[in-house]
Design a protein around this motif. Structure first.
Motif, PDB file in Angstrom:
ATOM      1  N   GLN A  61      39.982  63.397  15.584  1.00  0.00           N
ATOM      2  CA  GLN A  61      41.426  63.206  15.431  1.00  0.00           C
ATOM      3  C   GLN A  61      42.183  64.501  15.721  1.00  0.00           C
ATOM      4  O   GLN A  61      43.265  64.476  16.303  1.00  0.00           O
ATOM      5  CB  GLN A  61      41.754  62.717  14.005  1.00  0.00           C
ATOM      6  N   VAL A  62      41.596  65.614  15.305  1.00  0.00           N
ATOM      7  CA  VAL A  62      42.240  66.911  15.545  1.00  0.00           C
ATOM      8  C   VAL A  62      42.293  67.197  17.045  1.00  0.00           C
ATOM      9  O   VAL A  62      43.324  67.635  17.578  1.00  0.00           O
ATOM     10  CB  VAL A  62      41.500  68.033  14.798  1.00  0.00           C
ATOM     11  N   ASP A  63      41.186  66.933  17.748  1.00  0.00           N
ATOM     12  CA  ASP A  63      41.149  67.160  19.206  1.00  0.00           C
ATOM     13  C   ASP A  63      42.187  66.298  19.917  1.00  0.00           C
ATOM     14  O   ASP A  63      42.870  66.761  20.844  1.00  0.00           O
ATOM     15  CB  ASP A  63      39.752  66.837  19.752  1.00  0.00           C
ATOM     16  N   ALA A  92      47.444  74.554  11.728  1.00  0.00           N
ATOM     17  CA  ALA A  92      48.514  73.683  11.239  1.00  0.00           C
ATOM     18  C   ALA A  92      48.217  72.228  11.597  1.00  0.00           C
ATOM     19  O   ALA A  92      48.421  71.317  10.780  1.00  0.00           O
ATOM     20  CB  ALA A  92      49.851  74.107  11.829  1.00  0.00           C
ATOM     21  N   ILE A  93      47.724  72.016  12.849  1.00  0.00           N
ATOM     22  CA  ILE A  93      47.383  70.650  13.277  1.00  0.00           C
ATOM     23  C   ILE A  93      46.208  70.131  12.455  1.00  0.00           C
ATOM     24  O   ILE A  93      46.205  68.971  12.016  1.00  0.00           O
ATOM     25  CB  ILE A  93      47.055  70.627  14.784  1.00  0.00           C
ATOM     26  N   LEU A  94      45.209  70.981  12.230  1.00  0.00           N
ATOM     27  CA  LEU A  94      44.053  70.604  11.418  1.00  0.00           C
ATOM     28  C   LEU A  94      44.496  70.174  10.021  1.00  0.00           C
ATOM     29  O   LEU A  94      44.055  69.145   9.495  1.00  0.00           O
ATOM     30  CB  LEU A  94      43.083  71.782  11.328  1.00  0.00           C
ATOM     31  N   PHE A  95      45.362  70.972   9.429  1.00  0.00           N
ATOM     32  CA  PHE A  95      45.860  70.683   8.077  1.00  0.00           C
ATOM     33  C   PHE A  95      46.581  69.335   8.041  1.00  0.00           C
ATOM     34  O   PHE A  95      46.336  68.501   7.158  1.00  0.00           O
ATOM     35  CB  PHE A  95      46.814  71.806   7.637  1.00  0.00           C
ATOM     36  N   ASP A  96      47.467  69.100   9.014  1.00  0.00           N
ATOM     37  CA  ASP A  96      48.225  67.841   9.053  1.00  0.00           C
ATOM     38  C   ASP A  96      47.315  66.639   9.263  1.00  0.00           C
ATOM     39  O   ASP A  96      47.475  65.600   8.600  1.00  0.00           O
ATOM     40  CB  ASP A  96      49.270  67.885  10.176  1.00  0.00           C
ATOM     41  N   GLU A  97      46.363  66.771  10.175  1.00  0.00           N
ATOM     42  CA  GLU A  97      45.495  65.637  10.485  1.00  0.00           C
ATOM     43  C   GLU A  97      44.564  65.308   9.328  1.00  0.00           C
ATOM     44  O   GLU A  97      44.289  64.137   9.058  1.00  0.00           O
ATOM     45  CB  GLU A  97      44.680  65.921  11.751  1.00  0.00           C
ATOM     46  N   ILE A  98      44.084  66.322   8.637  1.00  0.00           N
ATOM     47  CA  ILE A  98      43.215  66.066   7.481  1.00  0.00           C
ATOM     48  C   ILE A  98      44.012  65.398   6.369  1.00  0.00           C
ATOM     49  O   ILE A  98      43.537  64.452   5.727  1.00  0.00           O
ATOM     50  CB  ILE A  98      42.556  67.380   6.998  1.00  0.00           C
TER      51      ILE A  98
END
Length: 449
Positions: free
Chosen positions: A27-29, A61-67
């Motif tokens: 999802q992060v990718d 930031a993207i990792l944090f949001d997606e998790i």
């Protein structure tokens, strides 16, 4: 990915979500690629920013949001699949203090507290007994309604001497502590209704006045309602509320009296249509029917309240109060501690009744349909139009258009949905419990608790 929950007790539990890189990296990718297509950065053509640059610059930031999104979706799905009857929304456990690197290789473990709805049996059945009042108009209520109707079609006169119920068209001038006119003080000309005066001694001083008579009036003592004070003085309610010099000189400019209409066939025709009522006895009976028809709503509200109180008293359960207070603070960050504590008991009462309603709806297959909510919205809008624009009757198409717009407001839609739900539950309970009809005069009905 692994998700599970553990009950702490009957009304509190913890949901745990364990994630590995294989769970969140796809999802992060995907999110990084989408960001790269949209990004407009100096030195790169639109849509041609390398994903490696996005990962390096915005990756954490993207990792944090997606998790967060993944965890939220998984918890909601888990609650639905396991049919957990929760209160509020899951909240991150306060004592979780894992120090993650957020480097796309972490294994995460998140713990969320949830409040569970208590288990109980619906406290109503075929043996439950409730009085269903049939309210009859007592003579005082009936005469009051007749008087109001006659005044509505009466004529204005200007008697020489004032009586109780008259309107004194007067000039008011603010006085200082010595009883002199206050320089720069409030001066206003307004209608002073003697029937609105709360202080009995002051009301007596307003009886027997003639044009040009003067007296001293303490407006705040005379009128408890600040809106009346503001209207008479021609100021805003805030100014009336904070007013310190409340003594005024009142000078009568005119005495106005609304004389009641005579009981004639012409008067009856105006009220009920030509030829419908011809005698005083028929008129009084017609008014009685109208009053008692309106009082039926009071009886319904009384029954509804009796059912509500019975439900609250009969269902003896505990609630996850500590969790609920934390949830209320999280969803209302501006709320103060004393405000929360002051309103919490009422919140629990409303929550308990909501759970009772929901259980009745679920167990009996009741359903709130969109068409019913739409119909209620149209009914409310039509009533407002009649109130503010007498004689104007909107078409059904116009009402439908206005109603759809109203339901576009989520808050209004939820309020109307809850109203329809409450009516459905009320109608169901009326058909379930044993109702014992009791006739009662309105003045006695008002004495009931």
């Amino acid at each position: 990915m692994n998700i599970s929950h553990q009950n702490i007790d009957e009304i509190n539990a913890v949901i745990t979500v364990d994630l590995g890189p294989e769970d969140y990296n796809p999802q992060v990718d995907k999110a990084i690629k989408e960001q790269a297509k949209k990004a407009k950065l100096p030195g790169f053509r639109p849509g041609m920013v390398p994903t490696s640059h996005i990962r390096r610059t915005y990756g954490k930031a993207i990792l944090f949001d997606e998790i967060n999104r993944l965890v939220s979706d998984q918890i909601n799905q888990y609650i639905s699949e396991n049919k957990l009857d929760i209160l509020g929304q899951p909240l991150p456990k306060e004592d979780d203090k894992n120090d993650y690197q957020w480097d796309f290789n972490d294994t995460f473990s998140f713990n969320y507290e949830i409040g569970l709805a208590p288990q109980f049996d619906v406290p109503f059945n075929e043996k439950s007994k409730f009085p269903e009042y049939v309210i009859k108009a007592d003579e005082e209520t009936l005469e009051s309604r007749i008087k109001n109707l006659r005044r509505s079609y009466g004529k204005m006169t200007n008697p020489e001497v004032s009586e109780d119920g008259d309107v004194l068209y007067s000039e008011l001038k603010q006085l200082d502590a010595d009883g002199n006119e206050l320089e720069g003080g409030i001066v206003n000309t307004a209608s002073v209704r003697t029937d609105l005066v709360d202080d009995k001694k002051i009301k007596k001083t307003l009886i027997g006045l003639k044009k040009d008579d003067e007296l001293t009036l303490d407006v705040k003592k005379a009128f408890k309602n600040v809106s009346d004070v503001a209207r008479i003085l021609g100021v805003k309610e805030e100014e009336a509320e904070s007013l310190e010099n409340t003594t005024f000189k009142l000078t009568v400019k005119n005495v106005n009296r609304l004389e009641e209409a005579d009981l004639t066939e012409d008067f009856y025709d105006k009220l009920f249509g030509e030829g419908t009522v011809k005698t005083e006895a028929e008129f009084k009976e017609k008014v009685r029917e109208e009053v008692e028809s309106n009082l039926a709503q009071n009886a319904a509200q009384k029954l509804q309240n009796d059912l509500y109180l019975k439900g609250l008293d009969a269902v003896k359960v505990d609630f996850p109060e500590a969790f609920l207070k934390r949830w209320l603070k999280a969803t209302n960050p501006e709320i103060k501690e004393d405000e929360l504590e002051e309103g919490f008991a009422d919140f629990i009462k409303n929550l308990k009744w909501t759970l009772i309603e929901n259980r009745i709806i679920t167990q009996n297959g009741l359903e709130v349909k969109y068409e019913e909510v739409l119909a209620l919205a149209k009914e409310r809008i039509a009533a407002q139009i009649r109130m503010y624009s007498p004689g104007q009757e909107p078409t059904d198409q116009q009402l439908a258009q206005y109603a759809v717009q109203l339901l576009g407001d989520k808050e209004q839609a939820n309020r109307l949905f809850d109203e329809v739900k409450a009516l459905k539950v009320f109608d169901y309970l009326k058909g379930l419990v044993k109702l014992e009809k009791k006739e009662i005069e309105y003045n006695k009905f008002l004495e009931l608790k």
